[in-house]
Motif scaffolding. Structure first.
Motif, PDB file in Angstrom:
ATOM      1  N   HIS A   1     -32.125   6.353 -21.615  1.00 53.74           N
ATOM      2  CA  HIS A   1     -32.261   7.724 -22.114  1.00 53.74           C
ATOM      3  C   HIS A   1     -31.650   8.716 -21.120  1.00 53.74           C
ATOM      4  O   HIS A   1     -30.916   9.629 -21.512  1.00 53.74           O
ATOM      5  CB  HIS A   1     -33.738   8.076 -22.327  1.00 53.74           C
ATOM      6  CG  HIS A   1     -34.349   7.415 -23.519  1.00 53.74           C
ATOM      7  ND1 HIS A   1     -33.729   7.356 -24.752  1.00 53.74           N
ATOM      8  CD2 HIS A   1     -35.557   6.791 -23.679  1.00 53.74           C
ATOM      9  CE1 HIS A   1     -34.515   6.729 -25.614  1.00 53.74           C
ATOM     10  NE2 HIS A   1     -35.619   6.368 -24.987  1.00 53.74           N
ATOM     11  N   LEU A   2     -31.967   8.526 -19.850  1.00 50.88           N
ATOM     12  CA  LEU A   2     -31.524   9.485 -18.834  1.00 50.88           C
ATOM     13  C   LEU A   2     -30.010   9.522 -18.726  1.00 50.88           C
ATOM     14  O   LEU A   2     -29.401  10.598 -18.669  1.00 50.88           O
ATOM     15  CB  LEU A   2     -32.138   9.119 -17.484  1.00 50.88           C
ATOM     16  CG  LEU A   2     -31.971  10.134 -16.353  1.00 50.88           C
ATOM     17  CD1 LEU A   2     -32.606  11.458 -16.702  1.00 50.88           C
ATOM     18  CD2 LEU A   2     -32.590   9.587 -15.072  1.00 50.88           C
ATOM     19  N   LEU A   3     -29.367   8.364 -18.723  1.00 49.74           N
ATOM     20  CA  LEU A   3     -27.914   8.307 -18.552  1.00 49.74           C
ATOM     21  C   LEU A   3     -27.170   8.680 -19.829  1.00 49.74           C
ATOM     22  O   LEU A   3     -25.947   8.824 -19.808  1.00 49.74           O
ATOM     23  CB  LEU A   3     -27.500   6.919 -18.074  1.00 49.74           C
ATOM     24  CG  LEU A   3     -28.023   6.546 -16.678  1.00 49.74           C
ATOM     25  CD1 LEU A   3     -27.613   5.138 -16.305  1.00 49.74           C
ATOM     26  CD2 LEU A   3     -27.550   7.527 -15.623  1.00 49.74           C
ATOM     27  N   ASN A   4     -27.901   8.862 -20.923  1.00 50.38           N
ATOM     28  CA  ASN A   4     -27.321   9.364 -22.170  1.00 50.38           C
ATOM     29  C   ASN A   4     -27.719  10.825 -22.434  1.00 50.38           C
ATOM     30  O   ASN A   4     -27.563  11.318 -23.555  1.00 50.38           O
ATOM     31  CB  ASN A   4     -27.759   8.495 -23.357  1.00 50.38           C
ATOM     32  CG  ASN A   4     -26.869   7.274 -23.527  1.00 50.38           C
ATOM     33  OD1 ASN A   4     -25.652   7.380 -23.557  1.00 50.38           O
ATOM     34  ND2 ASN A   4     -27.487   6.107 -23.641  1.00 50.38           N
ATOM     35  N   ASP A   5     -28.240  11.508 -21.404  1.00 53.17           N
ATOM     36  CA  ASP A   5     -28.653  12.921 -21.512  1.00 53.17           C
ATOM     37  C   ASP A   5     -29.782  13.128 -22.516  1.00 53.17           C
ATOM     38  O   ASP A   5     -29.940  14.221 -23.065  1.00 53.17           O
ATOM     39  CB  ASP A   5     -27.467  13.823 -21.911  1.00 53.17           C
ATOM     40  CG  ASP A   5     -26.440  13.955 -20.802  1.00 53.17           C
ATOM     41  OD1 ASP A   5     -26.695  13.464 -19.696  1.00 53.17           O
ATOM     42  OD2 ASP A   5     -25.379  14.556 -21.051  1.00 53.17           O
ATOM     43  N   ARG A   6     -30.585  12.102 -22.754  1.00 45.32           N
ATOM     44  CA  ARG A   6     -31.732  12.242 -23.659  1.00 45.32           C
ATOM     45  C   ARG A   6     -32.978  12.518 -22.804  1.00 45.32           C
ATOM     46  O   ARG A   6     -33.852  11.668 -22.640  1.00 45.32           O
ATOM     47  CB  ARG A   6     -31.901  10.974 -24.489  1.00 45.32           C
ATOM     48  CG  ARG A   6     -30.691  10.669 -25.377  1.00 45.32           C
ATOM     49  CD  ARG A   6     -30.802   9.304 -26.025  1.00 45.32           C
ATOM     50  NE  ARG A   6     -29.548   8.898 -26.639  1.00 45.32           N
ATOM     51  CZ  ARG A   6     -29.162   7.624 -26.766  1.00 45.32           C
ATOM     52  NH1 ARG A   6     -29.941   6.642 -26.318  1.00 45.32           N
ATOM     53  NH2 ARG A   6     -28.004   7.331 -27.343  1.00 45.32           N
ATOM     54  N   PHE A   7     -33.032  13.717 -22.236  1.00 41.40           N
ATOM     55  CA  PHE A   7     -34.053  14.040 -21.252  1.00 41.40           C
ATOM     56  C   PHE A   7     -35.451  14.053 -21.861  1.00 41.40           C
ATOM     57  O   PHE A   7     -36.412  13.583 -21.241  1.00 41.40           O
ATOM     58  CB  PHE A   7     -33.731  15.385 -20.599  1.00 41.40           C
ATOM     59  CG  PHE A   7     -32.385  15.420 -19.925  1.00 41.40           C
ATOM     60  CD1 PHE A   7     -32.129  14.634 -18.810  1.00 41.40           C
ATOM     61  CD2 PHE A   7     -31.365  16.217 -20.420  1.00 41.40           C
ATOM     62  CE1 PHE A   7     -30.891  14.650 -18.194  1.00 41.40           C
ATOM     63  CE2 PHE A   7     -30.126  16.245 -19.811  1.00 41.40           C
ATOM     64  CZ  PHE A   7     -29.879  15.460 -18.697  1.00 41.40           C
ATOM     65  N   ASP A   8     -35.586  14.609 -23.061  1.00 44.17           N
ATOM     66  CA  ASP A   8     -36.908  14.654 -23.703  1.00 44.17           C
ATOM     67  C   ASP A   8     -37.416  13.247 -24.002  1.00 44.17           C
ATOM     68  O   ASP A   8     -38.603  12.944 -23.808  1.00 44.17           O
ATOM     69  CB  ASP A   8     -36.847  15.473 -24.985  1.00 44.17           C
ATOM     70  CG  ASP A   8     -36.637  16.963 -24.719  1.00 44.17           C
ATOM     71  OD1 ASP A   8     -36.936  17.410 -23.594  1.00 44.17           O
ATOM     72  OD2 ASP A   8     -36.152  17.677 -25.628  1.00 44.17           O
ATOM     73  N   SER A   9     -36.526  12.376 -24.473  1.00 43.15           N
ATOM     74  CA  SER A   9     -36.928  10.999 -24.767  1.00 43.15           C
ATOM     75  C   SER A   9     -37.323  10.269 -23.487  1.00 43.15           C
ATOM     76  O   SER A   9     -38.271   9.469 -23.476  1.00 43.15           O
ATOM     77  CB  SER A   9     -35.779  10.249 -25.457  1.00 43.15           C
ATOM     78  OG  SER A   9     -35.492  10.826 -26.713  1.00 43.15           O
ATOM     79  N   GLN A  11     -38.643  11.654 -20.831  1.00 39.79           N
ATOM     80  CA  GLN A  11     -39.959  12.135 -20.424  1.00 39.79           C
ATOM     81  C   GLN A  11     -41.071  11.509 -21.268  1.00 39.79           C
ATOM     82  O   GLN A  11     -42.137  11.156 -20.755  1.00 39.79           O
ATOM     83  CB  GLN A  11     -40.023  13.663 -20.538  1.00 39.79           C
ATOM     84  CG  GLN A  11     -39.216  14.401 -19.484  1.00 39.79           C
ATOM     85  CD  GLN A  11     -39.811  14.295 -18.078  1.00 39.79           C
ATOM     86  OE1 GLN A  11     -40.711  13.508 -17.816  1.00 39.79           O
ATOM     87  NE2 GLN A  11     -39.292  15.086 -17.166  1.00 39.79           N
ATOM     88  N   LYS A  12     -40.847  11.358 -22.567  1.00 39.78           N
ATOM     89  CA  LYS A  12     -41.865  10.746 -23.429  1.00 39.78           C
ATOM     90  C   LYS A  12     -42.118   9.293 -23.029  1.00 39.78           C
ATOM     91  O   LYS A  12     -43.261   8.820 -23.017  1.00 39.78           O
ATOM     92  CB  LYS A  12     -41.427  10.826 -24.892  1.00 39.78           C
ATOM     93  CG  LYS A  12     -41.499  12.237 -25.466  1.00 39.78           C
ATOM     94  CD  LYS A  12     -40.991  12.276 -26.900  1.00 39.78           C
ATOM     95  CE  LYS A  12     -41.021  13.704 -27.442  1.00 39.78           C
ATOM     96  NZ  LYS A  12     -40.460  13.792 -28.821  1.00 39.78           N
ATOM     97  N   THR A  13     -41.052   8.581 -22.717  1.00 37.78           N
ATOM     98  CA  THR A  13     -41.198   7.205 -22.259  1.00 37.78           C
ATOM     99  C   THR A  13     -42.028   7.144 -20.979  1.00 37.78           C
ATOM    100  O   THR A  13     -42.899   6.285 -20.816  1.00 37.78           O
ATOM    101  CB  THR A  13     -39.818   6.571 -22.019  1.00 37.78           C
ATOM    102  OG1 THR A  13     -39.060   6.635 -23.223  1.00 37.78           O
ATOM    103  CG2 THR A  13     -39.942   5.122 -21.580  1.00 37.78           C
TER     104      THR A  13
END
Length: 268
Positions: A1-9, A11-13
Motif C-alpha cells: 500500500h505504502l509504495l503504491n501511495d495508498r496511504f489511507d489503506s 494506515q487501516k492495515t
C-alpha cells in the motif's frame, strides 16, 4: 500500500496490527512511517504532531521491552528505536532543524550498533546503518574535511546490499535507499534498472518515478524523461496540494523540452 501511495489503506492495515499487539512498538513505528511518507510525498508538513506522537510511542514501548529483553528480541527493539529516531531525523532535515536532525541520526546509529551487539544476524539493522554511513559521509561537508566524520560511503553501500539480500522486512526500503545513492553517485543506468523493476511491482506510486525521470535526463534521454514527468504530472494534478511538486515537475519538463529545442512546448 505504502509504495503504491495508498496511504489511507496502509494506515487501516496498521490499525489492525496495533490492535493485535498494543504493547508492541512496531505497529506504531510503521504508522509513523506512513505519516512521514505522506508528508514527504506532498512536500508539506501535514500531520507532524501525530507523526511525533507515534514515533515517541514506539520509542517508549521499545524501551519498556528492553528492560527484560535479550538476544533476538532485544535486537528488534533496538531496530525500532533506531528507526523511530531515524524517522524523526528525516522529518527534522526536511521541516525542522539541522542540529536536531544530526543529533537524532547519531542516536539512531548508536541503537543500530547496540542491536548488533544483541544479535548480529538481524540483517535489517544494516538497512539503517547503511543509510546513515553513506549520507553522513556524502553530506558531511566541512565536518568530514575537519575529520569529525570519516568517509564511509562505500561501507554504507555494502551494508545496504546486505539488507537487500538477507533482511526480513527491509528489502524494499534498502532498494529505495540504493536508488537515491546511485543517483548521487551518477550511476544512472543502475537507477533506471532498479526503478523500472520496482515500478513493475508498485505501478501506482510516485516514489520511483522521480529518480527514474532524473536519471533519464542525466543520460540525455530527454524523450524518456518527458514521458515519465508527464506520467508524474498526471498523478500530481489529481491532488496538487501546495503545488510544490507540480511546479517542480513543470520546471523539469521545461528543461527537457528546451534540450530538444521544442520551444512551443517549453513555453507552455
Amino acid at each position: 500500500h505504502l509504495l503504491n501511495d495508498r496511504f489511507d489503506s496502509a494506515q487501516k492495515t496498521l490499525d489492525s496490527l496495533v490492535g493485535m499487539g498494543s504493547a508492541d512498538p512496531i505497529g506504531y513505528l510503521f504508522k509513523a512511517a506512513v505519516y512521514l511518507a505522506r508528508m514527504t510525498d506532498a512536500e508539506e508538513e501535514l500531520d507532524s504532531d501525530e507523526f511525533r506522537r507515534l514515533a515517541d510511542t514506539s520509542i517508549s514501548l521499545a524501551e519498556i521491552r528492553l528492560v527484560d529483553a535479550s538476544g533476538r528480541q532485544a535486537a528488534w527493539m533496538f531496530l525500532c528505536l533506531g528507526h523511530a529516531k531515524a524517522y524523526r531525523s528525516l522529518w527534522e532535515s526536511r521541516f525542522g532543524s539541522f542540529t536536531s536532525a544530526l543529533k537524532l541520526a547519531l542516536n539512531a546509529r548508536s541503537d543500530y550498533e547496540k542491536g548488533f551487539e544483541s544479535d548480529s544476524t538481524l540483517y535489517d539493522l544494516y538497512g539503517g546503518l547503511g543509510m546513515y554511513h553513506y549520507w553522513k559521509s556524502a553530506k558531511a561537508g566541512i565536518l568530514r574535511w575537519l575529520q569529525i566524520f570519516k568517509n564511509d560511503r562505500e561501507k554504507g553501500v555494502d551494508e545496504l546490499y546486505l539488507a537487500v539480500d538477507s533482511s526480513i522486512i527491509s528489502r524494499h526500503p534498502a532498494r529505495n535507499a540504493l536508488i537515491w545513492i546511485w543517483l548521487d553517485m551518477d550511476k544512472d543506468d543502475s537507477v533506471v534498472t532498479i526503478c523500472e523493476e520496482m515500478l513493475g511491482q508498485f505501478p501506482d506510486g510516485k516514489l520511483f518515478l522521480w529518480p527514474l525521470a532524473e536519471a533519464l535526463y542525466e543520460k540525455k534521454n530527454y524523450d524518456g524523461a518527458i514521458e515519465v514527468y508527464l506520467r508524474l504530472r498526471g498523478k500530481l494534478a489529481v491532488s496538487p496540494g501546495n503545488y510544490y511538486n507540480l511546479v517542480e515537475c513543470d520546471y523539469n519538463l521545461n528543461r527537457c523540452f528546451d534540450r530538444l529545442d521544442r520551444e512551443k512546448d517549453a513555453i507552455e
